[in-house]
Write a protein that holds these residues in place. Structure first.
Motif, PDB file in Angstrom:
ATOM      1  N   TYR A 153       5.589 -11.455   7.107  1.00 49.42           N
ATOM      2  CA  TYR A 153       4.323 -11.849   7.750  1.00 49.42           C
ATOM      3  C   TYR A 153       3.837 -13.189   7.201  1.00 49.42           C
ATOM      4  O   TYR A 153       3.387 -14.061   7.951  1.00 49.42           O
ATOM      5  CB  TYR A 153       3.277 -10.757   7.526  1.00 49.42           C
ATOM      6  CG  TYR A 153       1.944 -11.039   8.180  1.00 49.42           C
ATOM      7  CD1 TYR A 153       1.695 -10.668   9.498  1.00 49.42           C
ATOM      8  CD2 TYR A 153       0.923 -11.679   7.480  1.00 49.42           C
ATOM      9  CE1 TYR A 153       0.471 -10.927  10.096  1.00 49.42           C
ATOM     10  CE2 TYR A 153      -0.298 -11.943   8.064  1.00 49.42           C
ATOM     11  CZ  TYR A 153      -0.521 -11.567   9.375  1.00 49.42           C
ATOM     12  OH  TYR A 153      -1.740 -11.827   9.975  1.00 49.42           O
TER      13      TYR A 153
ATOM     14  N   ALA B 249      -0.720 -11.487   3.847  1.00 51.94           N
ATOM     15  CA  ALA B 249      -0.529 -10.236   4.582  1.00 51.94           C
ATOM     16  C   ALA B 249      -1.589  -9.218   4.188  1.00 51.94           C
ATOM     17  O   ALA B 249      -2.079  -9.227   3.053  1.00 51.94           O
ATOM     18  CB  ALA B 249       0.868  -9.682   4.305  1.00 51.94           C
TER      19      ALA B 249
ATOM     20  N   LEU C 144      -1.353  -4.074   8.348  1.00 51.62           N
ATOM     21  CA  LEU C 144      -0.290  -5.023   8.688  1.00 51.62           C
ATOM     22  C   LEU C 144       0.134  -4.856  10.140  1.00 51.62           C
ATOM     23  O   LEU C 144       0.318  -5.848  10.855  1.00 51.62           O
ATOM     24  CB  LEU C 144       0.908  -4.805   7.767  1.00 51.62           C
ATOM     25  CG  LEU C 144       2.128  -5.700   8.022  1.00 51.62           C
ATOM     26  CD1 LEU C 144       1.760  -7.173   7.838  1.00 51.62           C
ATOM     27  CD2 LEU C 144       3.274  -5.319   7.098  1.00 51.62           C
TER      28      LEU C 144
ATOM     29  N   LYS D 179       5.307  -7.651   4.278  1.00 49.31           N
ATOM     30  CA  LYS D 179       4.270  -8.616   3.876  1.00 49.31           C
ATOM     31  C   LYS D 179       4.861 -10.006   3.690  1.00 49.31           C
ATOM     32  O   LYS D 179       4.250 -11.007   4.093  1.00 49.31           O
ATOM     33  CB  LYS D 179       3.600  -8.140   2.586  1.00 49.31           C
ATOM     34  CG  LYS D 179       2.761  -6.886   2.748  1.00 49.31           C
ATOM     35  CD  LYS D 179       1.857  -6.656   1.549  1.00 49.31           C
ATOM     36  CE  LYS D 179       2.654  -6.372   0.297  1.00 49.31           C
ATOM     37  NZ  LYS D 179       1.771  -6.072  -0.852  1.00 49.31           N
TER      38      LYS D 179
END
Length: 227
Positions: free
Chosen positions: A30, A38, A45, A27
């Motif tokens: 991302y 995220a 995801l 996360k």
């Protein structure tokens, strides 16, 4: 353009799905790559990453590969220190023994730190408690004798702190100093690493510290302007 790391995405998401720490790292990566929040599950995801442009997918795969390598290195270090404790190992133990093993692995370090903290604090607290008791006893004794017209009580107890910590050359002072020195190293290191882990690792801790410093400077500047 060829993006060689894209083939690693399925394996990366398999790893992410198997460990909460890697999902949290995914996360974070991302967010860094896309600038967006995220998704809240590994499946979401993965779907979000698959919709990204190839350049961002490549960046995500590259960063996550490093995170997985770091995670694996940490697990290998723990395995070397404490031995392998997996489902295969625990299967040969009874449920009660397996629970004991899990409890020991989870609580050993906090238990040691707690005991070292007590070793630093309890001697001083115990000496102060004894001295308070002796001081009260001396006061009562003096008061009783004063009531009978004698200003000097025949029995007055010496306080303990002066005997233990009255001289730097005292064996008690030297012993206690050594206990405090090494205990403090371990306790401070443990607590510092715990806080660093909570904020997401050394880099994030440094970023938070810098952010706090800049916020303090900004607040000070605003207060100066108001004056």
């Amino acid at each position: 353009m060829v993006f060689p790391l894209l083939a690693m995405l399925p394996g990366i998401f398999t790893a992410i799905s198997s460990a909460t720490e890697l999902f949290d790292a995914g996360k974070k990566v991302y967010n860094e790559v896309t600038g967006n929040d995220a998704p809240a599950s590994p499946d979401l995801l993965q779907a979000a990453v698959e919709k990204l442009p190839p350049e961002q997918q490549q960046a995500f795969a590259e960063k996550m590969s490093k995170e997985i390598e770091m995670y694996q290195a940490q697990n290998d270090r723990l395995e070397i220190q404490g031995g392998r404790v997996d489902a295969e190992t625990l299967s040969v133990l009874s449920k009660e023994d397996a629970g004991k093993v899990a409890l020991m692995r989870m609580t050993t370090r906090p238990w040691v730190v707690r005991q070292l903290t007590r070793a630093m604090v309890w001697p001083v607290m115990a000496i102060f408690a004894v001295d308070i008791f002796l001081a009260v006893l001396n006061t009562i004794t003096a008061g009783v004798w004063a009531a009978f017209g004698d200003s000097t009580a025949p029995l007055q107890f010496d306080l303990v702190a002066g005997k233990f910590f009255g001289s730097a050359d005292s064996v008690y002072v030297q012993m206690y100093s050594q206990i405090v020195e090494y205990s403090a190293y371990i306790v401070i290191s443990y607590m510092t690493l715990r806080e660093v882990g909570k904020v997401g690792g050394p880099k994030q801790a440094a970023a938070n510290a810098f952010s706090g410093l800049m916020g303090g400077i900004k607040s000070a500047a605003q207060a100066f302007r108001k004056k």
